[in-house]
Design a protein around this motif. Sequence first.
Motif, mmCIF file in Angstrom:
data_model
loop_
_atom_site.group_PDB
_atom_site.id
_atom_site.type_symbol
_atom_site.label_atom_id
_atom_site.label_comp_id
_atom_site.label_asym_id
_atom_site.label_seq_id
_atom_site.Cartn_x
_atom_site.Cartn_y
_atom_site.Cartn_z
ATOM 1 N N ARG A 1 -6.486 8.400 -3.972
ATOM 2 C CA ARG A 1 -5.171 8.137 -3.363
ATOM 3 C C ARG A 1 -4.305 7.419 -4.281
ATOM 4 N N ALA A 2 -3.051 7.551 -3.938
ATOM 5 C CA ALA A 2 -2.041 6.963 -4.761
ATOM 6 C C ALA A 2 -2.064 5.307 -4.710
ATOM 7 N N ARG A 3 -2.785 4.812 -5.629
ATOM 8 C CA ARG A 3 -2.704 3.058 -5.615
ATOM 9 C C ARG A 3 -2.214 2.778 -6.911
ATOM 10 N N ASP A 102 -4.017 15.632 2.886
ATOM 11 C CA ASP A 102 -4.535 15.551 4.292
ATOM 12 C C ASP A 102 -5.256 14.001 4.352
ATOM 13 N N TRP A 103 -6.666 14.168 4.050
ATOM 14 C CA TRP A 103 -7.176 12.840 3.935
ATOM 15 C C TRP A 103 -6.935 12.079 2.829
ATOM 16 N N GLY A 104 -6.679 12.717 2.088
ATOM 17 C CA GLY A 104 -5.971 12.369 0.477
ATOM 18 C C GLY A 104 -4.995 13.176 0.001
ATOM 19 N N GLY A 126 -7.260 19.814 5.784
ATOM 20 C CA GLY A 126 -8.133 18.678 6.602
ATOM 21 C C GLY A 126 -7.491 18.003 7.829
ATOM 22 N N GLY A 127 -8.259 16.853 8.442
ATOM 23 C CA GLY A 127 -7.670 16.383 9.449
ATOM 24 C C GLY A 127 -6.547 15.408 9.396
ATOM 25 N N ALA A 128 -6.777 14.564 8.593
ATOM 26 C CA ALA A 128 -5.930 13.394 8.365
ATOM 27 C C ALA A 128 -4.588 13.491 7.658
ATOM 28 N N THR A 129 -3.566 12.614 7.666
ATOM 29 C CA THR A 129 -2.433 12.650 6.989
ATOM 30 C C THR A 129 -1.903 11.486 6.015
ATOM 31 N N SER A 130 -2.163 11.840 4.840
ATOM 32 C CA SER A 130 -1.915 10.745 3.964
ATOM 33 C C SER A 130 -0.418 11.044 3.285
ATOM 34 N N LEU A 131 0.607 10.758 4.172
ATOM 35 C CA LEU A 131 1.946 11.346 3.628
ATOM 36 C C LEU A 131 2.535 10.230 2.670
ATOM 37 N N HIS A 132 2.485 9.003 3.338
ATOM 38 C CA HIS A 132 2.929 7.728 2.156
ATOM 39 C C HIS A 132 2.192 7.762 0.671
ATOM 40 N N SER A 162 -3.015 6.855 5.057
ATOM 41 C CA SER A 162 -2.494 6.622 3.707
ATOM 42 C C SER A 162 -2.874 4.954 3.467
ATOM 43 N N ALA A 163 -3.286 4.859 2.156
ATOM 44 C CA ALA A 163 -3.455 3.203 1.525
ATOM 45 C C ALA A 163 -1.924 2.668 1.326
ATOM 46 N N MET A 164 -1.176 3.603 0.872
ATOM 47 C CA MET A 164 0.310 3.100 0.654
ATOM 48 C C MET A 164 1.112 2.788 2.059
ATOM 49 N N THR A 165 2.092 2.011 1.971
ATOM 50 C CA THR A 165 2.795 1.901 3.109
ATOM 51 C C THR A 165 4.359 2.409 2.796
ATOM 52 N N LEU A 166 4.966 2.586 4.300
ATOM 53 C CA LEU A 166 6.510 2.756 4.082
ATOM 54 C C LEU A 166 7.134 2.007 2.908
#
Length: 278
Positions: A1-3, A102-104, A126-132, A162-166
């Motif tokens: 993920r983007a960190r 998706d998850w990542g 995949g299932g989840a959404t990591s847009l941010h 997402s790990a990132m926030t808006l």
Amino acid sequence: RARAPIQHQPFRSATDVVTLEAAVLQDNKPVSGLSSRDFVVTDNGVRQTVEVVSASSLPVDLSLIVDTSGSMTESVDEMKRQILAAATQLRPEDRVRLLHFDWGVQEVFPMQPPSAELSFDRFGAGGATSLHDALAAVLMRSRKPGRAELAVVFTDAVDTSSAMTLEADRELARRSDVLLHAFIVRAPADVFIDAAIGRPDYGPLTDLADLTGGRLDIVLADNHVANGLARTLADFRSSYTLRFTATGVPRPGWHELVVRIDRPGGFVVRARKGYFGG
């Protein structure tokens, strides 16, 4: 993920050159034939001397970002077809890369000419959404000299993992030299529901694109990648690249940019809102 941390300082060089794209509209139509004399650009309120270059002459580095979460119903095979169709709209000197989330966030293939064989071995759903996280991954790219950096994302604007926030993405957008266009993918049934009960609030994503000088639009889920990219390229190739050497302003901190047209008429200018100096 983007960190990854925010480190680069966009638009800057050793000679303090600032570069940005400006789309100029009148009656919702692109305006052509403008020169440097027609643009007024202020940097923290100080007018700058502008050099204008037509954006249509710049090669493009394009990041395509596709939402493949469970809430997006397109099949993987259909998405591959759309992406291949979209790549045919690029010029030989352009480059393209593909990310999906998706998850990542996964880079499917790296930046390469559109004529190269585009591999989809790492493309899935995949299932989840990591847009941010996906937006952060593209906003951290640096613009190469003599090239434009575009990012086009297709999503339903829902984020669940997402790990990132808006807020973090907004800070990246303020520092980024990527021009972001976001497309909300809606099924015909969604449009009918919107008309009945009201459209969802896309304001935060609209503001994010606006910070970069891009925009948010809605596209129907039918060949939407190719259609959305066609809109983006038409918008970009009818815009202008503005360059100036920052003069009369301290280097450090946030620089607010204002771009307007110095001639009569109801002109609308869409350009990024500023940059951070070092």
